[in-house]
Scaffold this motif. Structure first.
Motif, PDB file in Angstrom:
ATOM      1  N   MET A  18       0.846  -1.028   0.041  1.00 40.78           N
ATOM      2  CA  MET A  18       0.113   0.281  -0.144  1.00 40.78           C
ATOM      3  C   MET A  18       1.020   1.167   0.238  1.00 40.78           C
ATOM      4  O   MET A  18       0.631   2.403  -0.747  1.00 40.78           O
ATOM      5  CB  MET A  18      -1.022   0.033   1.339  1.00 40.78           C
ATOM      6  CG  MET A  18      -1.982  -1.091   1.368  1.00 40.78           C
ATOM      7  SD  MET A  18      -3.062  -0.975   0.028  1.00 40.78           S
ATOM      8  CE  MET A  18      -4.336   0.081   0.673  1.00 40.78           C
ATOM      9  N   LEU A  19       1.861   1.166   0.793  1.00 42.43           N
ATOM     10  CA  LEU A  19       2.965   2.242   0.830  1.00 42.43           C
ATOM     11  C   LEU A  19       4.235   1.909   0.504  1.00 42.43           C
ATOM     12  O   LEU A  19       4.807   2.058  -0.396  1.00 42.43           O
ATOM     13  CB  LEU A  19       2.810   2.941   2.136  1.00 42.43           C
ATOM     14  CG  LEU A  19       3.790   4.001   2.459  1.00 42.43           C
ATOM     15  CD1 LEU A  19       3.319   5.247   1.503  1.00 42.43           C
ATOM     16  CD2 LEU A  19       3.755   4.748   4.050  1.00 42.43           C
ATOM     17  N   ALA A  20       4.845   1.054   1.533  1.00 46.09           N
ATOM     18  CA  ALA A  20       6.060   0.693   1.084  1.00 46.09           C
ATOM     19  C   ALA A  20       6.435  -0.999   1.136  1.00 46.09           C
ATOM     20  O   ALA A  20       7.556  -1.440   0.716  1.00 46.09           O
ATOM     21  CB  ALA A  20       7.101   1.108   1.951  1.00 46.09           C
ATOM     22  N   GLY A  21       5.228  -1.649   1.228  1.00 46.38           N
ATOM     23  CA  GLY A  21       5.372  -3.209   1.228  1.00 46.38           C
ATOM     24  C   GLY A  21       5.821  -3.767   2.527  1.00 46.38           C
ATOM     25  O   GLY A  21       5.938  -4.776   2.768  1.00 46.38           O
ATOM     26  N   VAL A  22       5.911  -2.976   3.708  1.00 45.51           N
ATOM     27  CA  VAL A  22       6.333  -3.598   4.909  1.00 45.51           C
ATOM     28  C   VAL A  22       5.278  -4.360   5.590  1.00 45.51           C
ATOM     29  O   VAL A  22       5.623  -5.555   5.853  1.00 45.51           O
ATOM     30  CB  VAL A  22       6.614  -2.294   5.949  1.00 45.51           C
ATOM     31  CG1 VAL A  22       7.028  -2.846   7.751  1.00 45.51           C
ATOM     32  CG2 VAL A  22       7.759  -1.398   5.474  1.00 45.51           C
ATOM     33  N   CYS A  23       4.073  -3.907   5.488  1.00 45.53           N
ATOM     34  CA  CYS A  23       3.148  -4.860   6.007  1.00 45.53           C
ATOM     35  C   CYS A  23       2.938  -6.351   5.219  1.00 45.53           C
ATOM     36  O   CYS A  23       2.702  -7.392   5.798  1.00 45.53           O
ATOM     37  CB  CYS A  23       1.746  -4.265   5.973  1.00 45.53           C
ATOM     38  SG  CYS A  23       1.823  -3.110   7.704  1.00 45.53           S
ATOM     39  N   GLY A  24       3.065  -6.148   3.762  1.00 45.82           N
ATOM     40  CA  GLY A  24       3.056  -7.395   2.868  1.00 45.82           C
ATOM     41  C   GLY A  24       4.062  -8.109   3.167  1.00 45.82           C
ATOM     42  O   GLY A  24       3.925  -9.410   3.124  1.00 45.82           O
ATOM     43  N   GLY A  25       5.209  -7.844   3.267  1.00 47.36           N
ATOM     44  CA  GLY A  25       6.556  -8.580   3.910  1.00 47.36           C
ATOM     45  C   GLY A  25       6.244  -9.428   5.079  1.00 47.36           C
ATOM     46  O   GLY A  25       6.580 -10.337   5.228  1.00 47.36           O
ATOM     47  N   TRP A  26       5.868  -8.372   6.134  1.00 49.90           N
ATOM     48  CA  TRP A  26       5.660  -8.962   7.579  1.00 49.90           C
ATOM     49  C   TRP A  26       4.618 -10.283   7.385  1.00 49.90           C
ATOM     50  O   TRP A  26       4.642 -11.262   7.948  1.00 49.90           O
ATOM     51  CB  TRP A  26       5.274  -8.102   8.251  1.00 49.90           C
ATOM     52  CG  TRP A  26       6.519  -7.513   9.352  1.00 49.90           C
ATOM     53  CD1 TRP A  26       7.112  -6.418   8.949  1.00 49.90           C
ATOM     54  CD2 TRP A  26       7.352  -8.121  10.103  1.00 49.90           C
ATOM     55  NE1 TRP A  26       8.088  -6.187   9.650  1.00 49.90           N
ATOM     56  CE2 TRP A  26       8.527  -7.124  10.241  1.00 49.90           C
ATOM     57  CE3 TRP A  26       7.302  -9.383  10.387  1.00 49.90           C
ATOM     58  CZ2 TRP A  26       9.294  -7.495  11.252  1.00 49.90           C
ATOM     59  CZ3 TRP A  26       8.502  -9.710  11.523  1.00 49.90           C
ATOM     60  CH2 TRP A  26       9.488  -8.580  11.880  1.00 49.90           C
ATOM     61  N   ALA A  27       3.549 -10.142   6.552  1.00 47.05           N
ATOM     62  CA  ALA A  27       2.328 -10.912   6.306  1.00 47.05           C
ATOM     63  C   ALA A  27       2.924 -12.254   5.750  1.00 47.05           C
ATOM     64  O   ALA A  27       2.632 -13.220   6.195  1.00 47.05           O
ATOM     65  CB  ALA A  27       1.254 -10.356   5.827  1.00 47.05           C
ATOM     66  N   ARG A  28       3.855 -12.042   4.710  1.00 45.92           N
ATOM     67  CA  ARG A  28       4.139 -13.209   3.915  1.00 45.92           C
ATOM     68  C   ARG A  28       4.994 -14.065   4.923  1.00 45.92           C
ATOM     69  O   ARG A  28       4.877 -15.289   4.960  1.00 45.92           O
ATOM     70  CB  ARG A  28       5.073 -12.815   2.720  1.00 45.92           C
ATOM     71  CG  ARG A  28       5.523 -14.021   2.029  1.00 45.92           C
ATOM     72  CD  ARG A  28       6.284 -13.778   0.617  1.00 45.92           C
ATOM     73  NE  ARG A  28       4.997 -13.085  -0.109  1.00 45.92           N
ATOM     74  CZ  ARG A  28       5.374 -11.945  -0.975  1.00 45.92           C
ATOM     75  NH1 ARG A  28       6.554 -11.626  -0.878  1.00 45.92           N
ATOM     76  NH2 ARG A  28       4.266 -11.944  -1.638  1.00 45.92           N
TER      77      ARG A  28
END
Length: 68
Positions: A18-28
């Motif tokens: 959404m912004l920098a991909g931090v939450c997406g990386g942690w979620a993965r």
């Protein structure tokens, strides 16, 4: 006998961002939906007086982006 060991690496997501991909990386890495982490981040930012924003910024700067 071979050991098939899969090592998960913490990387910023290129596809689930959404912004920098931090939450997406942690979620993965954790095996959860990124939306849950995003909602949790917003909630803790509201109740934590902005401290999670600093943690998110630190992860943005320190976490490498995943390979293409």
């Amino acid at each position: 006998m071979t050991d098939n060991v899969t090592i998960k690496k913490l990387r910023r997501s290129r596809g689930d961002r959404m912004l920098a991909g931090v939450c997406g990386g942690w979620a993965r890495l954790l095996g959860v939906d990124a939306a849950i982490l995003r909602i949790g981040l917003v909630a803790t930012t509201i109740f934590g007086l902005g401290t999670p924003i600093l943690l998110y910024a630190a992860c943005w700067l320190l976490m490498p982006e995943e390979d293409a």
